[in-house]
Design an enzyme around this catalytic site. Sequence first.
Site, PDB file in Angstrom:
ATOM      1  CG  HIS A 211      -3.077 -25.317  22.307  1.00 45.99           C
ATOM      2  ND1 HIS A 211      -2.322 -24.326  21.741  1.00 45.99           N
ATOM      3  CD2 HIS A 211      -2.282 -25.909  23.227  1.00 45.99           C
ATOM      4  CE1 HIS A 211      -1.116 -24.320  22.285  1.00 45.99           C
ATOM      5  NE2 HIS A 211      -1.070 -25.270  23.199  1.00 45.99           N
TER       6      HIS A 211
ATOM      7  CG  ASP B 106      -3.144 -21.627  19.820  1.00 46.05           C
ATOM      8  OD1 ASP B 106      -4.030 -21.802  20.676  1.00 46.05           O
ATOM      9  OD2 ASP B 106      -2.090 -22.284  19.787  1.00 46.05           O
TER      10      ASP B 106
ATOM     11  N   GLY C  19       5.343 -27.579  27.714  1.00 41.06           N
ATOM     12  CA  GLY C  19       5.133 -26.840  28.938  1.00 41.06           C
ATOM     13  C   GLY C  19       5.237 -25.353  28.734  1.00 41.06           C
TER      14      GLY C  19
ATOM     15  CB  SER D   7       1.426 -24.102  25.211  1.00 42.49           C
ATOM     16  OG  SER D   7       1.857 -24.935  24.185  1.00 42.49           O
TER      17      SER D   7
ATOM     18  CB  SER E 184       1.066 -21.224  19.021  1.00 40.43           C
ATOM     19  OG  SER E 184       0.181 -22.152  18.440  1.00 40.43           O
TER      20      SER E 184
END
Length: 463
Positions: free
Chosen positions: A222, A252, A339, A341, A357
Site C-alpha cells: 500500500h 501487500d 508509521g 507499515s 501491513s
Amino acid sequence: MSHKRMPRRKAAMAVGGVAALGAAAFLLPHASASQDAGDDGRAPGATGTARTLRATDAPDLDARLRELLGDAFAGSWYDNGRQQLVVNVVGGDDDVIVRAEKAGAVVRQVANSAAELRAAARTLRAEAAVPGTSWAVDPRTDKILVTADSTVTGARWDRLRSAVRGLGPGMATLKKSAGTFRTFASGGDAIFSRAQGGSVRCSLGFNVTAADGSPAFLTAGHCGVAAERWSDTEAGEPTATVDRATFPGEGDFSLVTYDDPGTRAPSEVDAGDGRTVPINRAAEATVGQTVFRMGSTTGLHDGRVTGLDATVNFQSETDPGGVDTVTGLIQTDVCAEPGDSGGPLFTQDGGALGLTSGGSGDCTGGGETFFQPVTTALRATGATLGGGAGGGEDDRAGADEQSGAGADSGSASGADSPSGSGDVAGPGAGGDPVGGDGDPSAPSDGSRPGAADDGSPALTGTR
C-alpha cells in the site's frame, strides 16, 4: 537504528525502522497458553511424546510433516513452553500417527481437516467480506478465528454472524475487537514520498537484490501504490523508484529499486541502541513462535505468531462503500502504530519473516498486527535477500521458498495518507479469546531471557 550515513545516493535506507502512510496497526490482545492447553499443560487430544526443538527448526519439521501426512495434515503450531511442534491430524489411521511421532512431533487428533478449513474461509470470502473483518486459521483451536472491528454493526454484524453460523458448529469462533482495522506504512528506516494530497511516510523492510542484480528493498504494497518515488529524508530528493506494488489482493508488498546502482544496501535490521541483526535468510513463520518487529514510530517490540494465511477486509480509502481485501498474511499479537507499515518482522537469529501491513490497537493497550510473508514477496518479484551492488551480503536463499499453507488468507490495508486517522484499539472484547502456548515473556527457543544459544545478539522487545 544506527543510521550509517554515506555520500548522497550512496547511502541505503537501512533496514529495521518504521514509517508510515498514516494508518493504524492491526493489534489484538495477547492471550495466555492456558486457554488452549489441557489440565496437564498439553494440547487437547495430544498423544505420544516428541523431541524438543528450537522455534527456528519448527518450519522444517512442519514442511516434512505436510509431505509425510498428506491429506491427514491439519495444521501445526509451536509450543514455546515445551519446545515441541504440535501437529493436527484427521482420521483414525494409526499409521499416520506413528509416522508423525517418529518424525518428532506431538500428535493431536482433530475434527476439521485443512481442506475443510480452507473451504470455510472461501465461504467467508464470498459471504462476509465486509470492511472491518478478518479471519485466519488457528491450529491451536482447529477453527477459523473471525474478528470484527468496532465499525461492524447493524446489518454488517448480522451478515457476518449469519455467515459464521452457516459454517456449522465447531468450525469458527467469532470475536469482537474494540479498534478499527487500518493500514500503517513503515519498514526499516523511515522512507518518505510525496503523493496527491501531501507527503506520505513508510518504512523500509528488508534490503534485497532485484532479479536484474540491482540493489532494492521490500516494503508494504500500500506504500508503493500510494507513491512511486521515495527518499530516505523527508525533504530530500527521491533516491528509489517503485518497480512493482501489490495491494489489495494476494498480498501487500512492493519492490523498490535504488536509483543509484552503486547504493550500498546492507542485509541487516537496525534494532536500536546501536544494535543490528544480520539478516541471513528468508524464513516461514510458525504459529506460536516468538518474533520481533522494528518500527521507526514505536521501536522494537516482540510477540507471538497467532495465525497464518489471514484475510483482512479494510475499508477502501478510495471508495467509501468499497472494501480492500488482502489475503495470505501472518497474524500476530505484536503491537504497532501509524508509521510502522512496511517494517521488518524477523527472528532473533536473523530470519526475515514479514513486512508490516496493518492492524488495530497500539503499543500502550496492545493489539494485533498482520504481516506480508517475505517468502511470498521474494517469489513474486524474483528478488533475493541481501545487499545490492554497492556491497553487503547476498543471500540467494529464499527466492524459491514457499510460504506456509493454510486457509484462504490475507491482511490488508489501504495506503496510509497523512490525513488518515490512526484509530487506536484496546484489548478486544467478547468472543472466545485464542490463547498463546507458553509464557509470553519466554524466548522462542526456551533459553533464559536475554540470552541466545546460537550466537545471535540477545534482543529484548516490549509488547
